[in-house]
Design an enzyme around this catalytic site. Structure first.
Site, short mmCIF file in Angstrom:
data_model
loop_
_atom_site.label_atom_id
_atom_site.label_comp_id
_atom_site.label_asym_id
_atom_site.label_seq_id
_atom_site.Cartn_x
_atom_site.Cartn_y
_atom_site.Cartn_z
N ASN A 89 26.84 6.48 40.35
CA ASN A 89 28.03 6.80 41.15
C ASN A 89 28.03 8.29 41.49
O ASN A 89 27.03 8.75 42.04
CB ASN A 89 29.33 6.23 40.58
CG ASN A 89 29.69 6.55 39.16
OD1 ASN A 89 29.04 6.08 38.23
ND2 ASN A 89 30.73 7.32 38.94
N ASP A 90 29.07 9.03 41.22
CA ASP A 90 29.27 10.37 41.79
C ASP A 90 28.07 11.32 41.75
O ASP A 90 27.36 11.39 40.75
CB ASP A 90 30.36 11.12 41.01
CG ASP A 90 31.56 10.28 40.70
OD1 ASP A 90 31.66 9.15 41.17
OD2 ASP A 90 32.43 10.78 39.96
N ARG B 104 39.71 15.40 34.08
CA ARG B 104 38.24 15.40 34.20
C ARG B 104 37.67 16.04 35.48
O ARG B 104 38.39 16.41 36.37
CB ARG B 104 37.73 13.97 34.12
CG ARG B 104 38.33 13.02 35.15
CD ARG B 104 37.71 11.63 34.94
NE ARG B 104 38.27 10.66 35.87
CZ ARG B 104 39.25 9.83 35.55
NH1 ARG B 104 39.80 9.84 34.36
NH2 ARG B 104 39.69 8.96 36.46
N GLN C 122 26.02 10.54 38.31
CA GLN C 122 26.52 9.61 37.30
C GLN C 122 25.58 8.42 37.28
O GLN C 122 25.34 7.79 38.32
CB GLN C 122 27.95 9.16 37.67
CG GLN C 122 28.99 10.23 37.47
CD GLN C 122 29.25 10.50 35.99
OE1 GLN C 122 29.98 9.78 35.36
NE2 GLN C 122 28.66 11.54 35.45
N GLU D 49 40.70 12.71 41.32
CA GLU D 49 39.43 12.88 40.61
C GLU D 49 38.53 13.83 41.42
O GLU D 49 38.75 14.03 42.62
CB GLU D 49 38.67 11.54 40.52
CG GLU D 49 39.43 10.41 39.86
CD GLU D 49 38.61 9.12 39.77
OE1 GLU D 49 38.63 8.51 38.70
OE2 GLU D 49 37.98 8.72 40.76
N PHE E 126 30.63 12.43 31.81
CA PHE E 126 31.27 12.16 33.10
C PHE E 126 30.96 13.28 34.10
O PHE E 126 30.24 14.22 33.81
CB PHE E 126 32.78 12.02 32.90
CG PHE E 126 33.23 10.60 32.62
CD1 PHE E 126 32.36 9.66 32.11
CD2 PHE E 126 34.54 10.21 32.88
CE1 PHE E 126 32.76 8.35 31.86
CE2 PHE E 126 34.97 8.91 32.63
CZ PHE E 126 34.09 7.97 32.12
N SER E 127 31.60 13.19 35.28
CA SER E 127 31.26 14.09 36.38
C SER E 127 31.55 15.55 36.08
O SER E 127 32.43 15.88 35.28
CB SER E 127 32.02 13.68 37.64
OG SER E 127 31.41 12.52 38.14
N TRP F 150 35.19 2.25 44.93
CA TRP F 150 35.40 1.54 43.65
C TRP F 150 35.93 0.13 43.85
O TRP F 150 35.85 -0.70 42.94
CB TRP F 150 36.32 2.35 42.73
CG TRP F 150 35.59 3.46 42.04
CD1 TRP F 150 35.81 4.79 42.17
CD2 TRP F 150 34.51 3.32 41.10
NE1 TRP F 150 34.94 5.51 41.38
CE2 TRP F 150 34.13 4.63 40.71
CE3 TRP F 150 33.82 2.24 40.55
CZ2 TRP F 150 33.10 4.88 39.80
CZ3 TRP F 150 32.80 2.49 39.64
CH2 TRP F 150 32.45 3.79 39.28
#
Ligand code: FRU
Length: 534
Positions: free
Chosen positions: A56-57, A187, A73, A239, A113-114, A333
């Site tokens: 993902n990201d 985050r 990610q 986010e 995480f990112s 998503w």
């Protein structure tokens, strides 16, 4: 001596056995080929994808010594989201990628995480001991066990450093560097060197707002302000922020841009990325007058299509002060984990150059265009100064006999005329069709993927047509179209309005035509390029 009969039996047995082994071999080859075909069927030609498994990201992007680094990610063990790692790849030209080993692994403190990365040329962090230039990555630790136990404080911020240009990473021994103050969604730190106030600044998403921190050494961070509780869209969790100064096009003015993704709640539902423009005094971000009380249904979106999420910009590039280099995750998503790719999932957008334009009504718009490196891989196939569209039939713009429709870059200008609707139709022999275009009446662009091939893997994939209001007012619409196997990226009015979407046709697309509600019009500056990678 073996009897002849017995020998024959053995020979027959050997033949049978050989056949079994051979056909097993054949069977597994067929299976392998099928897997390879399935795997490559939807793999893009000129977009970044992970070698295998889930992505993902985009994370931690920086430019250093001629190389653009991209982390992402990544869950290497499966094709849906799982315990997050940072995958890694590098490129010199933004198109030909070299895959690297996984850079950062999850550990007892949590999933990775990112986050972002910066080149600490002055060694402000003190991590370098022998004159190396440290690269500092900052990410969110997500402690899944603490989350299961019902704690709210399961996300915290941590750093890792590399003393070999990003090849290997060491986690800082005093992690986390920012503890959770009791906010569930806390985050995605994005660091930027603030050359105006001589400090590192970091933005962090916290549920429904952006937090601003500053630091002198990348280890000790101080919360200095917050923004956004009452600004812009709030249909979901905020986010993946980004925050940077940028010189306004054609002027000496510098503004600060805050990019803020949210999920769900985007302009066309699901995940999307809005932006705010303003001033920054070293502590506090204040939006410009035109964005003061930005309503929920505003029109400041970095991309109006459904598939550009969590995008951020590279640090340390050598671009002029009026440009930033950006990449986004080309999915949503709502359905990211269900798209029909095998062996890998998700790709990135093409790298884009962002610029900030002040309009005659004193609003500021963030433009995005393909990064100029695209010219280096574009081979001109056809060009025409003017095309007179005659009444009646549809006009074929591109055809797979002349140019591959999944490596296509097309540019043209369309006149804005009273009652003129334009519909582009990308299609194949199987009857799949992806439609997009512009309607004069509503003064907006659209993409309709409801007939584009496989759509039923998720209800949200094609339930609505996507729209984008046109904010430019010139009487010519500049159109740039990028087509890969499974994606379309539309840059209108030099990137003032952008739409990015993915699609999964039943066979390769083979034709692009254009129809209109008006009989006569002129297409100007028509160019077709094929994108050719090494
Ligand atoms: C955005 C996001 C981030 C988070 C990451 C986890 O897509 O939810 O907020 O850090 O994905 O993989």
């Amino acid at each position: 001596m073996l009897s002849i009969q017995f020998r024959n039996v053995i020979i027959i047995l050997l033949i049978i056995n050989f056949n079994v082994v051979y056909s097993q071999q054949l069977g597994s080859d067929v299976a392998l080929n099928t897997t390879i075909n399935e795997e490559s069927r939807y793999r893009p030609n000129f977009h970044f994808t992970p070698l295998k498994s889930w992505m993902n990201d985009p994370n931690g992007m920086y430019f250093y010594k001629g190389k653009y680094h991209l982390f992402f990610q990544h869950y290497p063990e499966g094709n849906t989201w799982g315990p997050m790692h940072w995958g890694h790849a590098v490129t010199k030209d933004l198109y030909n990628w070299e895959h690297k080993p996984i850079a950062i692994y999850p550990d007892e403190k949590g999933f990775i995480f990112s986050g972002s990365a910066v080149v600490d040329s002055e060694n402000t962090s003190g991590f370098a001991k022998n004159g190396e230039v440290p690269i500092i990555a900052m990410f969110t630790y997500h402690d899944a066990d603490a989350e299961k136990e019902g704690l709210e404080t399961f996300q915290s911020q941590a750093i890792a450093y590399s003393l070999d240009e990003g090849e290997t990473w060491v986690k800082y021994k005093n992690n986390p560097v920012i503890n959770n103050p009791g906010i569930r969604d806390f985050r995605d730190p994005k660091i930027q060197w603030d050359n105006i106030h001589h400090q590192w600044i970091m933005v962090l998403s916290a549920k429904n707002k952006t937090l601003f921190y500053s630091s002198k050494n990348l280890k000790d961070w101080k919360l200095v302000s917050e923004f956004g509780k009452e600004a812009g869209a709030h249909g979901g969790v905020w986010e993946c922020p980004d925050f940077f100064p940028i010189r306004v096009e054609g002027s000496k003015e510098t503004k600060w841009v805050l990019i803020q993704s949210l999920n769900p709640g985007a302009f066309n539902s699901g995940s999307g990325t809005q932006y705010f423009v303003g001033d920054f005094d070293g502590k506090k971000f204040t939006p410009v007058a035109s964005q003061k009380e930005l309503p929920e249904n505003h029109s400041y979106w970095l991309d109006f299509g459904k598939d550009n999420y969590a995008g951020v910009t590279w640090s340390n590039t050598n671009l002029p002060e009026n440009k930033r280099l950006f990449i986004g995750w080309m999915s949503n998503w709502q359905y990211a984990e269900k798209v029909p790719t095998r062996g890998w999932r998700s790709s990135m957008t093409i790298p884009r150059e962002l610029s900030l334009v002040k309009k005659s009504d004193n609003t500021y718009r963030l433009f995005s265009e393909p990064a100029k490196q695209i010219d280096g891989i574009s081979k001109l196939i056809y060009s025409k100064i003017t095309i007179n569209k005659s009444p009646g039939s549809k006009m074929v713009l591109a055809n797979s006999t002349e140019v591959e429709m999944d490596k296509l870059r097309l540019k043209l200008q369309l006149p804005v005329l009273e009652k003129a609707n334009y519909t582009f139709n990308l299609s194949n022999e199987k009857g799949d069709s992806l439609k997009f275009g512009y309607s004069f009446h509503e003064n907006r662009f659209f993409i309709d993927r409801s007939d584009s091939g496989k759509i039923d893997f998720s209800e949200s994939f094609a339930e609505n047509i996507s729209f984008a209001p046109r904010s430019a007012s010139d009487n010519l619409i500049e159109v740039e179209i990028l087509l890969d196997k499974t994606s379309i990226e539309l840059f209108y009015d030099n990137g003032e309005t952008v739409m990015t979407e993915i699609f999964f046709p039943n066979s390769s697309m083979s034709k692009l035509d254009l129809s209109s509600s008006i009989n006569h019009f002129k297409i100007k500056d028509f160019k077709i390029y094929e994108l050719q990678l090494n």
